[in-house]
Design a protein around this motif. Structure first.
Motif, PDB file in Angstrom:
ATOM      1  N   ASN A 129      -9.433 -18.871 -50.656  1.00  0.00           N
ATOM      2  CA  ASN A 129     -10.087 -17.573 -50.563  1.00  0.00           C
ATOM      3  C   ASN A 129     -10.024 -16.917 -51.953  1.00  0.00           C
ATOM      4  OD1 ASN A 129     -10.257 -14.650 -50.300  1.00  0.00           O
ATOM      5  ND2 ASN A 129     -10.088 -14.939 -48.086  1.00  0.00           N
ATOM      6  N   HIS A 130     -11.178 -16.531 -52.462  1.00  0.00           N
ATOM      7  CA  HIS A 130     -11.276 -15.975 -53.816  1.00  0.00           C
ATOM      8  C   HIS A 130     -10.331 -14.779 -54.033  1.00  0.00           C
ATOM      9  CE1 HIS A 130     -13.367 -14.861 -57.543  1.00  0.00           C
ATOM     10  NE2 HIS A 130     -13.333 -13.614 -57.106  1.00  0.00           N
ATOM     11  N   ILE A 131     -10.213 -13.933 -53.040  1.00  0.00           N
ATOM     12  CA  ILE A 131      -9.382 -12.724 -53.198  1.00  0.00           C
ATOM     13  C   ILE A 131      -7.900 -13.101 -53.207  1.00  0.00           C
ATOM     14  CG2 ILE A 131      -8.858 -10.442 -52.240  1.00  0.00           C
ATOM     15  CD1 ILE A 131     -11.663 -10.695 -53.433  1.00  0.00           C
ATOM     16  N   GLY A 133      -6.922 -15.725 -54.470  1.00  0.00           N
ATOM     17  CA  GLY A 133      -6.810 -16.203 -55.848  1.00  0.00           C
ATOM     18  C   GLY A 133      -6.475 -15.046 -56.785  1.00  0.00           C
ATOM     19  N   HIS A 134      -7.218 -13.949 -56.668  1.00  0.00           N
ATOM     20  CA  HIS A 134      -6.951 -12.797 -57.544  1.00  0.00           C
ATOM     21  C   HIS A 134      -5.491 -12.333 -57.415  1.00  0.00           C
ATOM     22  CE1 HIS A 134     -10.610 -11.820 -59.585  1.00  0.00           C
ATOM     23  NE2 HIS A 134     -11.340 -11.828 -58.481  1.00  0.00           N
ATOM     24  N   VAL A 135      -4.992 -12.242 -56.192  1.00  0.00           N
ATOM     25  CA  VAL A 135      -3.602 -11.811 -55.981  1.00  0.00           C
ATOM     26  C   VAL A 135      -2.648 -12.804 -56.670  1.00  0.00           C
ATOM     27  CG1 VAL A 135      -1.797 -11.425 -54.249  1.00  0.00           C
ATOM     28  CG2 VAL A 135      -4.144 -10.623 -53.802  1.00  0.00           C
ATOM     29  N   THR A 323     -10.112 -11.028 -64.375  1.00  0.00           N
ATOM     30  CA  THR A 323     -11.472 -11.359 -63.921  1.00  0.00           C
ATOM     31  C   THR A 323     -11.492 -12.822 -63.459  1.00  0.00           C
ATOM     32  OG1 THR A 323     -11.936 -11.594 -66.262  1.00  0.00           O
ATOM     33  CG2 THR A 323     -12.757  -9.623 -65.211  1.00  0.00           C
ATOM     34  N   ASP A 324     -12.647 -13.248 -62.938  1.00  0.00           N
ATOM     35  CA  ASP A 324     -12.702 -14.550 -62.276  1.00  0.00           C
ATOM     36  C   ASP A 324     -12.307 -15.720 -63.179  1.00  0.00           C
ATOM     37  OD1 ASP A 324     -13.489 -13.137 -60.113  1.00  0.00           O
ATOM     38  OD2 ASP A 324     -15.599 -13.739 -60.184  1.00  0.00           O
ATOM     39  N   ASN A 325     -11.488 -16.603 -62.645  1.00  0.00           N
ATOM     40  CA  ASN A 325     -11.035 -17.786 -63.381  1.00  0.00           C
ATOM     41  C   ASN A 325     -10.573 -18.854 -62.402  1.00  0.00           C
ATOM     42  OD1 ASN A 325      -7.851 -17.619 -63.124  1.00  0.00           O
ATOM     43  ND2 ASN A 325      -8.594 -15.540 -63.438  1.00  0.00           N
TER      44      ASN A 325
HETATM   45 ZN    ZN Z   1     -13.364 -12.041 -58.433  1.00  0.00          ZN
END
Ligand code: ZN
Ligand code: KG4
Length: 356
Positions: A129-131, A133-135, A323-325
């Motif tokens: 899950n992308h979010i 990932g952010h966490v 940011t996204d990575n």
């Molecule tokens: Zn993002």
């Protein structure tokens, strides 16, 4: 034995291995990004190919262009991540890919790319899950960080206050009742005629401006920890249009600073309320930030001052990991792998995937 049965066996064996290296791919929006992460904490490589140039002309991400660009870049970015980590596909213990939330075509490109590689190389595939990932970007920046902690997740599509109770275990505490913080920044930037993506541009301009120039509404909401940016956005839009109609030159730096202040003020206020409530209840909370907006300078300063005043530990991802990575996807994937959360070849993109 089917692919999934074989993957389960391999995933099980990896749980007792000393080191596990995961090759992760992220293509949920306008970044084609791949990374190799060891044990969920160490970045062996992190390659981000941004498509911003392709979308700038249109003032936002064009889904069809994004999917095509991901398709062209995927192989190259994955090869580059492997080569920078000094390994081949064979040396990766497992593969991971973002399967939602995001743009369906963009997600599908990444999911299909990694399904193909996982099947061909006979590796377990971890759906992330992308979010989450952010966490998890916080685990890369702060190797000693462990749940439980509180997290303010602020990105283009999310403004959530959550409790990270364990790895992959999230409890919702508060959220936006309308726009996400990043979305609000992008809209305000558009009103000022700034190119996409607007958040970083507003942030940079605001450094030179007066946050007291324009007073924007501070909403009263029912939810104790909720936020709302739609009223702030409309008031901002009306003020700017009014100035334009009167033929006034826009003081862009002052406007940017006023808008940034209004957004960060609400976020910091709700974080403060939550921290004070937890401390009053006898807890010793740790606070984290996550998502693209956590790169915002004012938000970082406000949160740092707040947490210092309260004697609370604050963790934030390194700026390039906000940011996204792909690295953050590899970090989240490790803890899923340890719980046996792997996918079969029927894995699909889930554009509206939730995380709490
Ligand atoms: Zn993002
Ligand atoms: O997390 P992210 O890269 O992608 C999503 O998952 O949405 O967040 C992108 C959002 C965009 O709205 C962008 O304008 C915003 O984060 N952003 C910022 C800053 N850097 C990125 N907003 C305010 N200040 C920044 N420095």
């Amino acid at each position: 034995m089917t692919y999934l049965e074989a993957s389960r066996k391999k995933a099980e064996a990896l749980r007792s291995r000393e080191h596990v290296r995961i090759l992760a791919l992220e293509t949920s929006c306008d970044e084609t990004a791949a990374a190799v992460i060891e044990d969920g904490r160490r970045i062996l490589s992190n390659v981000v190919f941004s498509q911003i140039d392709l979308h700038e002309l249109y003032g936002g991400v064009v889904p069809e262009i994004a999917s095509r660009a991901h398709m062209e870049a995927c192989d190259r970015v994955v090869d580059e991540a492997l080569s920078q980590a000094g390994m081949g596909l064979r040396d990766a213990d497992a593969l991971a890919v973002t399967y939602g939330p995001g743009l369906v075509g963009a997600l599908l490109t990444g999911v299909n790319c990694m399904k193909g590689l996982a099947f061909a190389a006979e590796k377990p595939l971890i759906p992330v899950n992308h979010i989450e990932g952010h966490v998890s970007a916080n685990f890369l920046t702060h190797p000693d960080l462990e749940p439980p902690f509180l997290c303010l997740v602020v990105s283009g599509g999310h403004s959530h206050l959550v409790e990270v109770a364990g790895y992959g275990e999230y409890h919702l505490i508060g959220q936006t009742v309308d726009d996400a913080a990043g979305e609000a920044f992008d809209k305000a930037a558009r009103v000022l005629g700034l190119p996409y993506p607007g958040g970083p541009r507003i942030d940079a301009l605001a450094e030179e401006g007066d946050p007291g120039f324009l007073s924007l509404p501070h909403p009263k909401l029912e939810g104790r920890y909720d936020v709302s940016f739609s009223g702030v956005k409309t008031a901002f839009l009306n003020a700017v249009h009014g100035m334009e109609q009167r033929g006034e030159k826009l003081p862009k730096a002052d406007l940017a600073a006023s808008f940034r202040f209004a957004v960060c003020d609400q976020l910091a206020e709700k974080a403060e309320r939550l921290l004070r409530d937890r401390i009053a209840a006898g807890a010793r909370p740790v606070m984290a930030l996550a998502g693209g907006v956590s790169a915002n300078r004012e938000l970082r300063r406000r949160m740092a001052a707040l947490c210092e005043g309260l004697g609370v530990r604050l963790v934030m991802p390194r700026l390039d990991l906000c940011t996204d990575n792909g690295a953050m996807i590899g970090a989240a994937a490790y803890y899923q792998l340890m719980k046996g959360e792997i996918a079969g070849l029927e894995l699909n993109a889930v554009p509206a995937l939730r995380f709490v």
